[in-house]
Design a protein around this motif. Sequence first.
Motif, PDB file in Angstrom:
ATOM      1  N   ASP A 116       0.834  -1.202   0.000  1.00 39.84           N
ATOM      2  CA  ASP A 116       0.000   0.000   0.000  1.00 39.84           C
ATOM      3  C   ASP A 116       0.870   1.254   0.000  1.00 39.84           C
ATOM      4  OD1 ASP A 116       0.948   0.315   2.582  1.00 39.84           O
ATOM      5  OD2 ASP A 116      -1.026   0.641   3.475  1.00 39.84           O
ATOM      6  N   THR A 117       0.234   2.402  -0.011  1.00 44.38           N
ATOM      7  CA  THR A 117       0.938   3.682  -0.146  1.00 44.38           C
ATOM      8  C   THR A 117       1.954   3.899   0.966  1.00 44.38           C
ATOM      9  OG1 THR A 117      -0.989   4.645  -1.246  1.00 44.38           O
ATOM     10  CG2 THR A 117       0.599   6.176  -0.275  1.00 44.38           C
ATOM     11  N   THR A 118       1.538   3.688   2.206  1.00 52.76           N
ATOM     12  CA  THR A 118       2.436   3.935   3.336  1.00 52.76           C
ATOM     13  C   THR A 118       3.666   3.047   3.277  1.00 52.76           C
ATOM     14  OG1 THR A 118       0.564   4.599   4.717  1.00 52.76           O
ATOM     15  CG2 THR A 118       2.590   3.979   5.847  1.00 52.76           C
ATOM     16  N   LEU A 119       3.493   1.777   2.932  1.00 56.24           N
ATOM     17  CA  LEU A 119       4.633   0.864   2.861  1.00 56.24           C
ATOM     18  C   LEU A 119       5.605   1.274   1.758  1.00 56.24           C
ATOM     19  CD1 LEU A 119       2.976  -2.614   3.480  1.00 56.24           C
ATOM     20  CD2 LEU A 119       4.689  -1.485   4.904  1.00 56.24           C
ATOM     21  N   LEU A 120       5.081   1.731   0.634  1.00 55.13           N
ATOM     22  CA  LEU A 120       5.956   2.170  -0.457  1.00 55.13           C
ATOM     23  C   LEU A 120       6.757   3.404  -0.045  1.00 55.13           C
ATOM     24  CD1 LEU A 120       3.489   1.698  -3.443  1.00 55.13           C
ATOM     25  CD2 LEU A 120       5.480   0.280  -2.905  1.00 55.13           C
ATOM     26  N   LEU A 121       6.103   4.326   0.655  1.00 51.82           N
ATOM     27  CA  LEU A 121       6.810   5.520   1.122  1.00 51.82           C
ATOM     28  C   LEU A 121       7.869   5.144   2.160  1.00 51.82           C
ATOM     29  CD1 LEU A 121       3.762   7.942   1.441  1.00 51.82           C
ATOM     30  CD2 LEU A 121       5.610   8.096  -0.240  1.00 51.82           C
ATOM     31  N   GLY A 153      -1.116 -16.612  -4.528  1.00 50.78           N
ATOM     32  CA  GLY A 153      -0.964 -15.959  -5.823  1.00 50.78           C
ATOM     33  C   GLY A 153      -0.796 -14.460  -5.704  1.00 50.78           C
ATOM     34  N   ALA A 154      -1.623 -13.814  -4.891  1.00 50.88           N
ATOM     35  CA  ALA A 154      -1.546 -12.359  -4.715  1.00 50.88           C
ATOM     36  C   ALA A 154      -2.132 -11.999  -3.360  1.00 50.88           C
ATOM     37  CB  ALA A 154      -2.294 -11.634  -5.831  1.00 50.88           C
ATOM     38  N   VAL A 155      -1.611 -10.930  -2.780  1.00 48.02           N
ATOM     39  CA  VAL A 155      -2.123 -10.446  -1.501  1.00 48.02           C
ATOM     40  C   VAL A 155      -1.827  -8.954  -1.411  1.00 48.02           C
ATOM     41  CG1 VAL A 155       0.007 -10.923  -0.211  1.00 48.02           C
ATOM     42  CG2 VAL A 155      -2.183 -10.897   0.983  1.00 48.02           C
ATOM     43  N   PHE A 156      -2.756  -8.218  -0.817  1.00 45.14           N
ATOM     44  CA  PHE A 156      -2.575  -6.780  -0.621  1.00 45.14           C
ATOM     45  C   PHE A 156      -2.139  -6.557   0.817  1.00 45.14           C
ATOM     46  CE2 PHE A 156      -4.568  -2.478   0.226  1.00 45.14           C
ATOM     47  CZ  PHE A 156      -3.620  -1.770  -0.502  1.00 45.14           C
ATOM     48  N   VAL A 157      -1.000  -5.884   1.011  1.00 44.12           N
ATOM     49  CA  VAL A 157      -0.415  -5.693   2.338  1.00 44.12           C
ATOM     50  C   VAL A 157      -0.503  -4.218   2.703  1.00 44.12           C
ATOM     51  CG1 VAL A 157       1.621  -6.027   3.772  1.00 44.12           C
ATOM     52  CG2 VAL A 157       1.147  -7.605   1.900  1.00 44.12           C
ATOM     53  N   THR A 158      -0.992  -3.942   3.906  1.00 46.47           N
ATOM     54  CA  THR A 158      -1.218  -2.564   4.326  1.00 46.47           C
ATOM     55  C   THR A 158      -0.808  -2.366   5.779  1.00 46.47           C
ATOM     56  OG1 THR A 158      -2.921  -0.847   4.621  1.00 46.47           O
ATOM     57  CG2 THR A 158      -3.594  -3.123   4.957  1.00 46.47           C
TER      58      THR A 158
END
Length: 672
Positions: A223-228, A379-384
Motif C-alpha cells: 500500500d501507499t504507506t509501505l511504499l513511502l 498468488g496475490a495479496v494486498f499488504v497494508t
Amino acid sequence: MTVNAIVSMAMLKVNADRAGRSVLENFRPFVLDRLYHSGTEAVSTPSLRSAISAEFGIDMPSAVIQTLTNGMARDGLLKKDHGILVFNREDFAKHDLSSSRATAQQNYEMLMRAGVAFAKDDFGVDLTPEQFAGSFLEFLRDETVPLLKTVIEGRPIVADPQVEVGSLKYVVASFVLSAFQNDPTLAVALSTVVKGGVIASALYFPDPAGIDRRLGGLRIFLDTTLLLRLTGACGPDFQRAADDLAALAISRGASLRCFDHTLKECLGVLDASASNVRRGGGHYYGEATEYMVAAGWTYSDVIQFRDAFEEKLASAGVTIHDKPEHVARLTVDEDRLDAILQGEVHYTSTEARYKDIDSITSVYRLRRGRAASSLARAGAVFVTTNTALVRGARKFAKLEELERGLIPLCIPDFFLTTALWVSQELVSPNLPSKQLIADCVSAIRVDHHLWKLYVEKIDRLLQSGDVSPDDYVLLRQSLEVRALIMFDTSEEPENFTDATVEKVLERQRMNIALEADAEAQRTLDDARQREVAVRREAAKTREGLERAKDTLAADRQSLLAKAEAAARGVSLAAIGTLAVLAALGAIFSFPGLLVQQLSGLVSFIISASVFAFLALSLFSLVTERGLPFVHRTLQGHLTRWIGEHVYGTGNWSPVESLGFETIPATPDDELD
C-alpha cells in the motif's frame, strides 16, 4: 529422516496440540527481559531490536517485535497510555533472565570442566574445555533421543557397541553415564545442557534444500504507506521495518508489486508534502510530511525525491502493475464493500477509499476467485499498515463468502513480516554454545510434564518413520501462519512504538497536550451547553408563569364579573324596595289613609322609606346626581365586598399566589 527433524517435529506438534504455544511465542521472553533492562517504561521497537540483537544475537525484525508487544498488550502485560505502550518495571522483575542465564552458564561450565577431568582421569585423554564441549555437543546431536530419555525418564544411556572404545564419543558417553548415576549435581547440569541444546536445535532448525523459496508465485502488493517507508520518505526507522519485509519476501521467492493507482497516490502524498514543507509551520499529518519537516527537508529536496520515486521503487525490487480487467464472474458487490470500508476506516478522502476498493478487488481477480490455503498458493495479496482496512476487507469477505481459504485478500504488514520470519530458517545467533544453550533453556521454560510428552511423541514418530525435514518446515510454516491469521485486528492497539525512546516519549507528551486541549475544549463546550440549557429552561419557566398568570387573571376577571352581577342585582333590589316603600308612604299620605292604622314595624319601615326617599331627592337636588349614581356607587361597594368575602378576589398577585419569584428575562439571542 533425521533425528533432529523428528525431535523438532515432536516438540512442534506437542506445543501446538497441548500447550497452545506457537514458535513465535518462544521469543516473547527475550523481549520481556530486554524491556525490564531498558531503563525506561515506554516501549520503543527500534531500541528493543538493538537490545535483543546485542544481548541475545537475534536479529528480530521490528514487525515481529510489534506483533509480540501487541500480544503482550492484549494479555495485560503492557498498557496503552496516551498513544504509546508502557509497563511497570517493578512488575517485570520476574521476567529478568539474568539469574537463570547465569545459573545455566555455570552448569555448562561445570559440566565441561568435569568432562575434561573425567577424560583425563579415566581415559588419560588431555582435552581443553572447548575441545570437550565440541565433542559433547556433537554427541548431543547424534544421540539426542537417548540423552533426552536419560534426563527426562531416568534411563541410563546405553553405549553403542559400534563405537570404538577410547574414542572421544566413547569417552563422552561414559562421562554422561557416570555423571547421571554418580553425581546429582552433575546430573542437574547435564539436564540443563541437554534441554538447552535440544530447544536451540529445534528453534533454529536449518532450512532443508531451500524449501523456504516456495513462494515464487506470490505477488505482494504494497500500500501507499509501505511504499513511502520502503523508499525512505518516512525516515530510517520506518524504512528499516519495510526493508525487513522486502528482504524476507524476496529471499522466499515472492515478488513485490504496487498497483498503478497506488503509485499515483504516493506521488500525490509527496506533492502535498512538498507544499507543506514550502509553507512551513502549522500541524502536519502523515509520516512522510512529519519526517521531512523534522529532518529539515527543503521544498527542492522533496521535489527531487518525488521525481526519482519510481527509480527508488525499482531499486527496492518493486514493479508497477496495472489493475486487472473486470470479469463478470469475478465481480463483487463494490457498493457493499464501499459502505463497509467507510464504516471501519472513516475515510476523509473519497479518492483514497476508491483506491483501496480497487486494490482489494484487483487481488480477488488476480486470484481468479480461488481460495488461498497458504501463502504459497495465494498468488496475490494486498499488504497494508492500516488494520482498520484489514478489518473491513475481512468483514466484507465473510459476508460475500469470499474468505473460504486461510489467507485473506488484505493482510497487515506486521503479520506478513512475522509470518515470513518465524516460518523461515532462523539462523542460529553467532554466539558461543554456552550462551546460546543458556539463553534457550532460561527463556523457553518447559515443565517436566511437557518434556515427557515430547519424549512420547518422539517415540511415536520414530516408530512411524515418515517424518522428513521438509515435513517439519512445512508444518511449522502452516501452524505459524494459522496462529497469526487468528489474530483479531480489532484488538490490535494503535500505539506508537516505531521510534527511539526519546521520540516515543515526545509523542506521549504531544498526545497528553492534545488530549488536555481536547478535554479543556470539551469542558468549555459542556459549560456552554449547560448555560444554554439553563437559559432555555428559565425561558420555558417564564413562559409557564406568564401562562399561569394569564389564566389566574382570567379566573379573577370571571369571579369579579360574577361579583359585579350579584352586586348589581342586590343594588337594584335595594333601590327598588326603597322605591316601593316610598310609593306606599306617598299613598298613605292621602286623606283618610293613616299610617298609624298599620302595624308599628310596617309603619316605621314605610315612614323611614319616605324619609330616605326624601333624603335621596334632596341629595340629588343638591349634588345634581340621581338614582343612577346611587345605584353605581352601591353596586361598586357591593362588588368589592362580594369579591373579597365571597369569591376571595381581594388584592392578590397571580405570580405570588403560585409561590414563585420573578425571573428576569433572557434575550432570545443569548439562547443560540
